[in-house]
Scaffold this active site. Structure first.
Site, PDB file in Angstrom:
ATOM      1  N   ASP A 161      -7.788 -11.394 -29.178  1.00 33.53           N
ATOM      2  CA  ASP A 161      -6.810 -11.708 -28.140  1.00 33.53           C
ATOM      3  C   ASP A 161      -5.546 -12.192 -28.846  1.00 33.53           C
ATOM      4  OD1 ASP A 161      -5.228 -12.610 -26.131  1.00 33.53           O
ATOM      5  OD2 ASP A 161      -6.779 -13.814 -25.128  1.00 33.53           O
ATOM      6  N   TYR A 213      -8.544 -19.598 -24.678  1.00 32.78           N
ATOM      7  CA  TYR A 213      -8.122 -19.197 -23.343  1.00 32.78           C
ATOM      8  C   TYR A 213      -7.805 -17.714 -23.362  1.00 32.78           C
ATOM      9  CZ  TYR A 213      -5.360 -18.951 -19.026  1.00 32.78           C
ATOM     10  OH  TYR A 213      -4.880 -18.628 -17.787  1.00 32.78           O
ATOM     11  N   LYS A 231       2.882 -11.938 -23.493  1.00 36.97           N
ATOM     12  CA  LYS A 231       3.954 -12.809 -23.996  1.00 36.97           C
ATOM     13  C   LYS A 231       5.044 -12.027 -24.748  1.00 36.97           C
ATOM     14  CE  LYS A 231       1.270 -16.824 -23.141  1.00 36.97           C
ATOM     15  NZ  LYS A 231      -0.157 -17.046 -23.268  1.00 36.97           N
TER      16      LYS A 231
HETATM   17  C1  LIG Z   1      -1.291 -16.728 -22.198  1.00 38.83           C
HETATM   18  C2  LIG Z   1      -2.571 -16.172 -22.678  1.00 38.83           C
HETATM   19  C3  LIG Z   1      -3.330 -15.273 -21.909  1.00 38.83           C
HETATM   20  C4  LIG Z   1      -2.991 -14.964 -20.483  1.00 38.83           C
HETATM   21  O1  LIG Z   1      -1.770 -14.330 -20.349  1.00 38.83           O
HETATM   22  P1  LIG Z   1      -1.002 -14.388 -18.926  1.00 38.83           P
HETATM   23  O2  LIG Z   1       0.161 -13.488 -19.129  1.00 38.83           O
HETATM   24  O3  LIG Z   1      -0.668 -15.809 -18.702  1.00 38.83           O
HETATM   25  O4  LIG Z   1      -1.953 -13.874 -17.910  1.00 38.83           O
HETATM   26  C5  LIG Z   1      -4.430 -14.689 -22.487  1.00 38.83           C
HETATM   27  N1  LIG Z   1      -4.791 -14.971 -23.744  1.00 38.83           N
HETATM   28  C6  LIG Z   1      -4.102 -15.842 -24.509  1.00 38.83           C
HETATM   29  C7  LIG Z   1      -4.530 -16.076 -25.916  1.00 38.83           C
HETATM   30  C8  LIG Z   1      -2.982 -16.487 -23.992  1.00 38.83           C
HETATM   31  O5  LIG Z   1      -2.330 -17.375 -24.731  1.00 38.83           O
END
Ligand SMILES: *Cc1c(COP(=O)(O)O)cnc(C)c1O
Length: 423
Positions: free
Chosen positions: A238, A143, A266
């Site tokens: 990511d 994701y 995060k």
């Molecule tokens: C949570 C998440 C996102 C998206 O971040 P948001 O602040 O919710 O937009 C992107 N990549 C990864 C790996 C994530 O866990």
């Protein structure tokens, strides 16, 4: 008699689609309704009905120092007295940028944004602008936020073209998104062999933490590094979840792999809305206004958010990540033994301060393995744990999070609750 959470959720459903501002929170997957939280303190959450929970969600990752950490709270409160947004540079932006570049040597320059979604979306645009290529390789089950290009779902195996994963995303927008199964280096190599000259970037969660917790197979990440280098594509890690969690230096520090670009979210915001993307200066120089790739944000580098991020990273620098991993590992092992003793097929994956119970007897190395897990067993487990004050992510596809403030007593409470679960 219905609880205040249930009453409020009913009202919320009339005013907010599905009653929530982010889908998984609705607890649909586990046939439950959400708890409305009144406050968080340390590793604990309190709902509107006064029930206390040991929190293993931690706002989906950011709260690695626990809720309402005194230093973070003080930093945010003090910042607020100086105004909440300027739309002009402030000193903390530079300090935070320096801390990030010091933590991760691959990141020489960084741009602050407001969410992980913005970070990945912008990193992709930069990769495309920099390479002059359009195609993106992403892994099924990873994701990367909710920007259009990442919302492509595949059939089984490697799809030759992508199908949008949601209405509202035109086929044309995901036509350039190529999919490969996680941990399947051969599939990526095949994509490069057939379309290598068109591929701008490979984006990957270096530890996949949005399909439960799937670890990278030996050689997988290095293989991606080698392939992208060979074909002149960028490697994007990511690290929205793994950044400052897998280690202070992220997954790249832990595994010793140097990506071209990295995305954050995060933890970097300490619970405030922050994301960031960064990488080699030679690439980052292409971001506007220095370069030609446009990216902007009214609230980017917001003083409150920067203060929260700074206070969090400052504190994390002195934290015992190895000790936290040991505790999490011991907890995950005991949890697995307890659940197995009940005769259910289960394995608890864990790395650093994350864990996921998979209700399956077979190895789980990709999204198709994850999908074979028993959802009903997970739902039973989730509901009974929650009734006993243990707050887990309401989906078999999420990762359990542990903070530096979870105590032995918190773990013991969770294990006792697990002992009482009946399947
Ligand atoms: C949570 C998440 C996102 C998206 O971040 P948001 O602040 O919710 O937009 C992107 N990549 C990864 C790996 C994530 O866990």
């Amino acid at each position: 008699m219905s609880s205040r959470s249930e009453e409020l959720f009913a009202k919320a459903c009339e005013l907010i689609p599905g009653g929530v501002n982010s889908p998984v929170r609705a607890c649909h997957n586990v046939r439950s309704t959400p708890l409305f939280i009144a406050r968080g303190q340390g590793a604990h959450l309190f709902d509107l009905d006064g029930n206390e929970y040991v929190d293993f969600v931690l706002s989906w990752g950011p709260m690695i120092l626990g809720h309402a950490d005194p230093e973070v709270t003080r930093a945010v409160a003090e910042a607020a007295t100086r105004g909440t947004s300027y739309g002009a540079p402030c000193e903390d932006e530079v300090t935070l940028a320096r801390m990030v570049t010091q933590a991760l040597p691959s990141v020489e320059m960084v741009r602050m944004v407001n969410s992980g979604t913005e970070a990945t979306m912008s990193a992709l645009r930069l990769a495309r602008g920099y390479t002059g290529r359009n195609k993106l390789v992403k892994f099924v089950g990873c994701y990367h936020g909710h920007a259009d290009a990442f919302l492509a779902a595949a059939g089984s195996g490697v799809a030759t073209f992508s199908i949008p994963g949601t209405p509202g995303v035109p086929q044309s927008v995901v036509a350039d998104t190529l999919l490969a199964p996680y941990n399947d280096l051969a599939a990526v190599e095949e994509l490069f062999k057939t379309r290598g000259e068109d591929i701008a970037a490979v984006i990957v969660e270096p530890v996949a933490a949005n399909m439960g917790l799937v670890l990278p197979a030996e050689g997988f990440l290095q293989g991606l590094r080698d392939l992208t280098s060979k074909y002149g594509a960028l490697l994007i890690f990511d690290e929205v979840i793994t950044g400052f969690r897998l280690a202070y230096s992220g997954a790249q520090g832990r595994f010793g792999i140097t990506p071209d670009l990295t995305t954050f979210g995060k933890i970097i915001g300490g619970g405030l809305p922050v994301g960031a993307f960064g990488g080699k200066a030679e690439i980052m120089r292409h971001v506007a206004p220095r370069g030609e790739v446009y990216q902007a944000g009214t609230l980017s580098g917001n003083p409150l958010a920067m203060a929260a991020g700074l206070a969090t990273l400052n504190k994390l620098q002195g934290m015992d990540y190895a000790g936290l991993e040991e505790k999490t590992h011991a907890f995950a092992g005991e949890l697995e033994a307890i659940l197995r003793s009940k005769g259910v097929p289960v394995q608890v994956h864990t790395i650093a301060s994350m864990f996921t119970p998979y209700f399956s007897a077979d190895p789980v190395e990709s999204f198709s393995d994850v999908q074979k897990c028993d959802q009903e067993l997970f739902t039973t487990f989730y509901k009974q744990m929650r009734e006993q004050g243990i707050y887990l992510a309401p989906s078999a596809f999420e990762t359990g999070m542990v903070s530096f403030v979870h105590t032995d007593e918190d773990f013991a409470r969770a294990l006792d609750a697990a002992r009482r679960v009946t399947f």
